[in-house]
Design a protein around this motif. Sequence first.
Motif, mmCIF file in Angstrom:
data_model
loop_
_atom_site.group_PDB
_atom_site.id
_atom_site.type_symbol
_atom_site.label_atom_id
_atom_site.label_comp_id
_atom_site.label_asym_id
_atom_site.label_seq_id
_atom_site.Cartn_x
_atom_site.Cartn_y
_atom_site.Cartn_z
ATOM 1 N N ILE A 1 0.834 -1.205 0.000
ATOM 2 C CA ILE A 1 0.000 0.000 0.000
ATOM 3 C C ILE A 1 0.866 1.252 0.000
ATOM 4 N N VAL A 2 1.957 1.232 0.770
ATOM 5 C CA VAL A 2 2.872 2.379 0.775
ATOM 6 C C VAL A 2 3.481 2.574 -0.610
ATOM 7 N N MET A 3 3.788 1.491 -1.299
ATOM 8 C CA MET A 3 4.343 1.614 -2.652
ATOM 9 C C MET A 3 3.327 2.232 -3.617
ATOM 10 N N PHE A 4 2.058 1.885 -3.457
ATOM 11 C CA PHE A 4 1.035 2.441 -4.341
ATOM 12 C C PHE A 4 0.737 3.902 -4.039
ATOM 13 N N PHE A 5 0.643 4.263 -2.780
ATOM 14 C CA PHE A 5 0.204 5.603 -2.409
ATOM 15 C C PHE A 5 1.323 6.493 -1.889
ATOM 16 N N GLY A 6 2.566 6.109 -2.063
ATOM 17 C CA GLY A 6 3.696 6.909 -1.605
ATOM 18 C C GLY A 6 3.776 8.270 -2.274
ATOM 19 N N ILE B 1 8.651 0.268 -11.393
ATOM 20 C CA ILE B 1 9.234 -0.586 -10.363
ATOM 21 C C ILE B 1 8.401 -0.528 -9.094
ATOM 22 N N ARG B 2 7.967 0.669 -8.703
ATOM 23 C CA ARG B 2 7.150 0.823 -7.496
ATOM 24 C C ARG B 2 5.861 0.036 -7.594
ATOM 25 N N GLN C 1 11.346 9.102 -0.239
ATOM 26 C CA GLN C 1 12.124 7.874 -0.425
ATOM 27 C C GLN C 1 11.435 6.939 -1.421
ATOM 28 N N ILE C 2 10.121 6.977 -1.457
ATOM 29 C CA ILE C 2 9.369 6.109 -2.349
ATOM 30 C C ILE C 2 9.274 6.722 -3.745
ATOM 31 N N THR C 3 9.068 8.014 -3.831
ATOM 32 C CA THR C 3 8.898 8.658 -5.138
ATOM 33 C C THR C 3 10.206 8.749 -5.909
ATOM 34 N N ALA C 4 11.334 8.463 -5.278
ATOM 35 C CA ALA C 4 12.618 8.515 -5.975
ATOM 36 C C ALA C 4 12.760 7.373 -6.980
#
Length: 77
Positions: free
Chosen positions: A33-38, A53-54, A45-48
């Motif tokens: 869920i963090v990967m989807f809504f980051g 890939i995310r 750190q996630i949007t980089a």
Amino acid sequence: MNESTETKRAKRYRLSRTIYNIVMGVLIIGIGIVMFFGEKWNLTQITAYDPMIRYSFGTLCFIYGAFRLYRGLKKEY
């Protein structure tokens, strides 16, 4: 007497295994869920990472987490 301790031990093993699978399933789904809504939550750190890939990793985490939950709730040990 020996038989009852073995059944208690087996019950404790099944209970600990069930709890472990459920907790790990929830954590892994949470990572997905963090990967989807980051991006919406502005997590730098996630949007980089590349969106492809995310989303791929998020999908894999969600599928594997669902499998862990299923295995924990099914209780076939």
